[in-house]
Motif scaffolding. Structure first.
Motif, mmCIF file in Angstrom:
data_model
loop_
_atom_site.group_PDB
_atom_site.id
_atom_site.type_symbol
_atom_site.label_atom_id
_atom_site.label_comp_id
_atom_site.label_asym_id
_atom_site.label_seq_id
_atom_site.Cartn_x
_atom_site.Cartn_y
_atom_site.Cartn_z
ATOM 1 N N GLU A 288 75.779 139.897 -1.880
ATOM 2 C CA GLU A 288 75.562 138.888 -0.846
ATOM 3 C C GLU A 288 76.237 137.576 -1.179
ATOM 4 O OE1 GLU A 288 74.750 137.124 2.554
ATOM 5 O OE2 GLU A 288 74.371 139.243 2.130
ATOM 6 N N ASN A 289 76.233 137.192 -2.451
ATOM 7 C CA ASN A 289 76.761 135.882 -2.825
ATOM 8 C C ASN A 289 77.315 135.924 -4.251
ATOM 9 O OD1 ASN A 289 74.406 135.751 -4.531
ATOM 10 N ND2 ASN A 289 73.245 135.053 -2.752
ATOM 11 N N TYR A 290 77.867 134.796 -4.681
ATOM 12 C CA TYR A 290 78.441 134.725 -6.022
ATOM 13 C C TYR A 290 77.391 134.917 -7.113
ATOM 14 C CZ TYR A 290 83.163 133.240 -4.685
ATOM 15 O OH TYR A 290 84.456 133.205 -4.202
ATOM 16 N N GLU A 291 76.188 134.461 -6.876
ATOM 17 C CA GLU A 291 75.137 134.607 -7.885
ATOM 18 C C GLU A 291 74.915 136.078 -8.220
ATOM 19 O OE1 GLU A 291 70.480 133.291 -8.730
ATOM 20 O OE2 GLU A 291 71.377 132.984 -6.738
ATOM 21 N N GLN A 292 74.828 136.919 -7.189
ATOM 22 C CA GLN A 292 74.638 138.346 -7.415
ATOM 23 C C GLN A 292 75.860 138.966 -8.084
ATOM 24 O OE1 GLN A 292 73.568 140.248 -3.724
ATOM 25 N NE2 GLN A 292 71.717 139.035 -3.448
ATOM 26 N N LEU A 293 77.046 138.579 -7.621
ATOM 27 C CA LEU A 293 78.271 139.139 -8.177
ATOM 28 C C LEU A 293 78.450 138.741 -9.641
ATOM 29 C CD1 LEU A 293 80.873 140.753 -7.767
ATOM 30 C CD2 LEU A 293 81.974 138.635 -6.996
ATOM 31 N N GLU A 294 78.115 137.510 -9.971
ATOM 32 C CA GLU A 294 78.290 137.060 -11.348
ATOM 33 C C GLU A 294 77.311 137.735 -12.304
ATOM 34 O OE1 GLU A 294 78.635 132.822 -11.811
ATOM 35 O OE2 GLU A 294 80.011 132.678 -10.098
ATOM 36 N N LEU A 295 76.142 138.130 -11.799
ATOM 37 C CA LEU A 295 75.228 138.910 -12.631
ATOM 38 C C LEU A 295 75.875 140.251 -12.963
ATOM 39 C CD1 LEU A 295 72.550 139.537 -14.018
ATOM 40 C CD2 LEU A 295 71.661 140.299 -11.783
ATOM 41 N N TYR A 296 76.493 140.876 -11.969
ATOM 42 C CA TYR A 296 77.202 142.134 -12.201
ATOM 43 C C TYR A 296 78.337 141.934 -13.207
ATOM 44 C CZ TYR A 296 80.339 146.070 -11.341
ATOM 45 O OH TYR A 296 81.174 147.154 -11.504
ATOM 46 N N CYS A 297 79.122 140.883 -13.011
ATOM 47 C CA CYS A 297 80.243 140.602 -13.924
ATOM 48 C C CYS A 297 79.755 140.342 -15.343
ATOM 49 C CB CYS A 297 81.059 139.416 -13.414
ATOM 50 S SG CYS A 297 81.947 139.722 -11.873
ATOM 51 N N TYR A 298 78.638 139.636 -15.457
ATOM 52 C CA TYR A 298 78.067 139.383 -16.777
ATOM 53 C C TYR A 298 77.738 140.698 -17.474
ATOM 54 C CZ TYR A 298 74.580 138.393 -20.344
ATOM 55 O OH TYR A 298 73.885 138.378 -21.527
ATOM 56 N N ARG A 299 77.097 141.597 -16.727
ATOM 57 C CA ARG A 299 76.632 142.834 -17.344
ATOM 58 C C ARG A 299 77.766 143.778 -17.722
ATOM 59 N NH1 ARG A 299 71.239 143.934 -13.528
ATOM 60 N NH2 ARG A 299 69.782 142.801 -14.895
#
Length: 250
Positions: free
Chosen positions: A74-85
């Motif tokens: 939905e947003n960068y916050e969700q995407l960045e969690l994925y990228c972090y992991r």
């Protein structure tokens, strides 16, 4: 583990069970028990030598599991969690092996992981779309008036270019943050990571020159000679004292 998550021919529940088996086996390796999978038996001495925590492996598996559960962000916050992991955690494990001395180098690993993964996302939009996945945030699609169907059907437009440029700008900030957060004391130890940053930065610039049109018949990427040239250039820089990668500059 990544191969398990990406094996679209297998039912999702089967892949979920396989990832659960990986989690349990890696945990055995981290807790000085006897892993069942051959690769984890080979990994166990590395885990012990460098004191690699199960928590990070668990986060990595959670990232793989996100590919089972989520095809939109939905947003960068969700995407960045994925990228972090799926990317930053690999960096956090790697710096333990490379031998960092400063705690702030963890920030470097986190920033660089996100930068590399954002670059991957921009490169792989077409390939991901063929599997029904769109990693570009939904909020950004709406902002730039790009529909999901535009992505899934591979329709390039000025709106898509503007969207991709915006995502690339965010990636560039992560590259810059990574470079500025790497302490001088750890630069030599991070040579392999710095080389990877240089290669991916060049890929991002190549995507930029192509105006982020990745929907053609030929994928946008670096050729083997280009990669070898980058490695040679980095070796020269490193040999003569410039232990930083050539990235994050305009």
């Amino acid at each position: 583990m990544d191969d398990v998550a990406d094996e679209d021919s297998a039912p999702v529940e089967q892949r979920r069970e396989q990832l659960a088996a990986w989690r349990a086996d890696v945990k055995r390796a981290c807790e000085n028990q006897s892993p069942q999978f051959p690769v984890n038996r080979e990994l166990k001495p590395v885990i012990e030598k460098f004191v690699l925590p199960f928590q990070l492996f668990d986060e990595l598996i959670k990232g793989c599991e996100m590919d089972l559960n989520t095809q939109r962000y939905e947003n960068y916050e969700q995407l960045e969690l994925y990228c972090y992991r799926v990317a930053s955690v690999v960096g956090l494990l790697s710096i333990e092996i490379f031998g960092h001395k400063q705690f702030v180098t963890r920030d470097y690993a986190i920033f660089l992981g996100k930068a590399l993964q954002f670059t991957n996302i921009l490169r792989d939009v077409k390939a991901d779309a063929t599997r029904g996945r769109i990693y570009l945030p939904q909020s950004e699609l709406k902002k730039f008036n790009v529909s999901e169907n535009d992505i899934l059907q591979g329709r390039y437009s000025d709106n898509y270019r503007a969207l991709a440029e915006s995502v690339a700008d965010r990636a560039k900030k992560f590259y810059s943050a990574a470079q500025s957060s790497l302490p001088a004391e750890d630069r030599k130890a991070m040579a392999a990571a710095e080389l990877m940053a240089s290669v991916y930065w060049r890929l991002l610039k190549k995507l930029e020159r192509a105006q982020f049109n990745v929907f053609g018949s030929r994928p946008v990427g670096l050729s083997k000679p280009q990669k070898l040239a980058l490695i040679f250039q980095f070796w020269l820089r490193f040999t003569f004292g410039a232990a930083t990668g050539n990235y994050g500059n305009p």
